[in-house]
Write an enzyme that holds these catalytic residues in place. Sequence first.
Site, PDB file in Angstrom:
ATOM      1  N   CYS A  24      -5.516   4.908  -2.130  1.00  0.00           N
ATOM      2  CA  CYS A  24      -6.413   4.330  -1.124  1.00  0.00           C
ATOM      3  C   CYS A  24      -5.834   2.967  -0.753  1.00  0.00           C
ATOM      4  O   CYS A  24      -5.748   2.075  -1.615  1.00  0.00           O
ATOM      5  CB  CYS A  24      -7.820   4.193  -1.704  1.00  0.00           C
ATOM      6  SG  CYS A  24      -8.983   3.392  -0.589  1.00  0.00           S
ATOM      7  N   CYS A  78      -9.040   2.726   7.168  1.00  0.00           N
ATOM      8  CA  CYS A  78      -8.267   3.468   6.173  1.00  0.00           C
ATOM      9  C   CYS A  78      -6.856   2.878   6.159  1.00  0.00           C
ATOM     10  O   CYS A  78      -6.133   2.972   7.156  1.00  0.00           O
ATOM     11  CB  CYS A  78      -8.235   4.957   6.533  1.00  0.00           C
ATOM     12  SG  CYS A  78      -7.218   5.921   5.392  1.00  0.00           S
TER      13      CYS A  78
HETATM   14  N1  LIG Z   1     -13.119   6.562   1.932  1.00  0.00           N
HETATM   15  C1  LIG Z   1     -12.986   5.315   2.629  1.00  0.00           C
HETATM   16  C2  LIG Z   1     -12.145   5.396   3.857  1.00  0.00           C
HETATM   17  C3  LIG Z   1     -10.717   5.802   3.588  1.00  0.00           C
HETATM   18  C4  LIG Z   1      -9.906   4.762   2.822  1.00  0.00           C
HETATM   19  C5  LIG Z   1      -8.453   5.165   2.761  1.00  0.00           C
HETATM   20  N2  LIG Z   1      -8.141   6.271   1.941  1.00  0.00           N
HETATM   21  C6  LIG Z   1      -7.497   4.020   2.615  1.00  0.00           C
HETATM   22  O1  LIG Z   1      -6.299   4.300   2.420  1.00  0.00           O
HETATM   23  O2  LIG Z   1      -7.880   2.870   2.777  1.00  0.00           O
HETATM   24  C7  LIG Z   1     -14.363   4.791   3.018  1.00  0.00           C
HETATM   25  O3  LIG Z   1     -15.298   5.585   3.210  1.00  0.00           O
HETATM   26  O4  LIG Z   1     -14.500   3.559   3.146  1.00  0.00           O
END
Ligand SMILES: N[C@@H](CCC[C@H](N)C(=O)O)C(=O)O
Length: 301
Positions: A233, A94
Amino acid sequence: MSEILNSRRVVSGPRFLKGHGTENDFVILPDPDGVLDLPPALVARLCDRRAGIGADGVLRVVRSAAHPEALPMAAEAEWFMDYRNSDGSVAEMCGNGVRVFARYLVLAGLAKSGELAVATRAGVRQVHVAADRPGAPGEVTVRMGRAELPGPGSVTVSVGEYDWPALNVNMGNPHAVAFVDDLAQAGNLYATPSVEPASAYPTGVNVEFVVDRGPRHVAMRVHERGSGETRSCGTGACAVMVAAARRDGADPAVTGQPVTYTVDVPGGRLVITERVDGVVEMTGPAVIVAEGELSADWLKS
Ligand SMILES: N[C@@H](CCC[C@H](N)C(=O)O)C(=O)O
């Protein structure tokens, strides 16, 4: 009123903090010795925005030496970011979370600002926490590693009446990046967008929708695997940067020049550079909002 609020503690249970990076928000659980039982149902309850604390995910802060998945990285990185999505599922990495994780380590006195290493399921990430200036917390830069473009590179993302070709980009976790005419075309994103062929993503996928804002400047929305639409993200923004650089003929491996894009997300702005050696560096804010204790009764209920 403040006397009443200060008069006595009303709960006692494990400590937590709440933080965010470009409004991608997290419950932080300090658990240095790895003793907390954190089943998926508890993660989902913590992340519930009405019956819990509310967050896009959980960052459990565990010493690498105390976690079986992180033990091989313990010599390089003292702390392991055990990241969970809001539905309780585990993810490899993340990008916003690792900035917030590093901010927590520094504020808690567990690491010094400047360079530090964080172990993640995608490997060790080097982080630079800039020193604070008066009224302005220093930004955090993460070396996110090299993007991989698993073949076949092109997949198809569909939402409602729209289909777009998209690029399969792996930033430690899986992404499909689609350039669209208008971010509104992605609709309300309550449902998971369809991505074909599904076999390209055996463990699910994060989907980014991207428009141009100017030279080397894009804006995106994201539907995250395990969390739904979020305000940002970090790994997604890196995947978007890499896809934009390939589209724009600015791949550093071809041009011999590093390239930097500004990536606007609904919750703020990230600045992302792909170096000539392929390493992607992301810079953005990381904020700790609050600290408290979970209610032991709520945990038991
Ligand atoms: N939902 C993603 C993991 C989280 C990603 C995050 N919010 C970021 O900032 O990179 C997954 O399941 O790969």
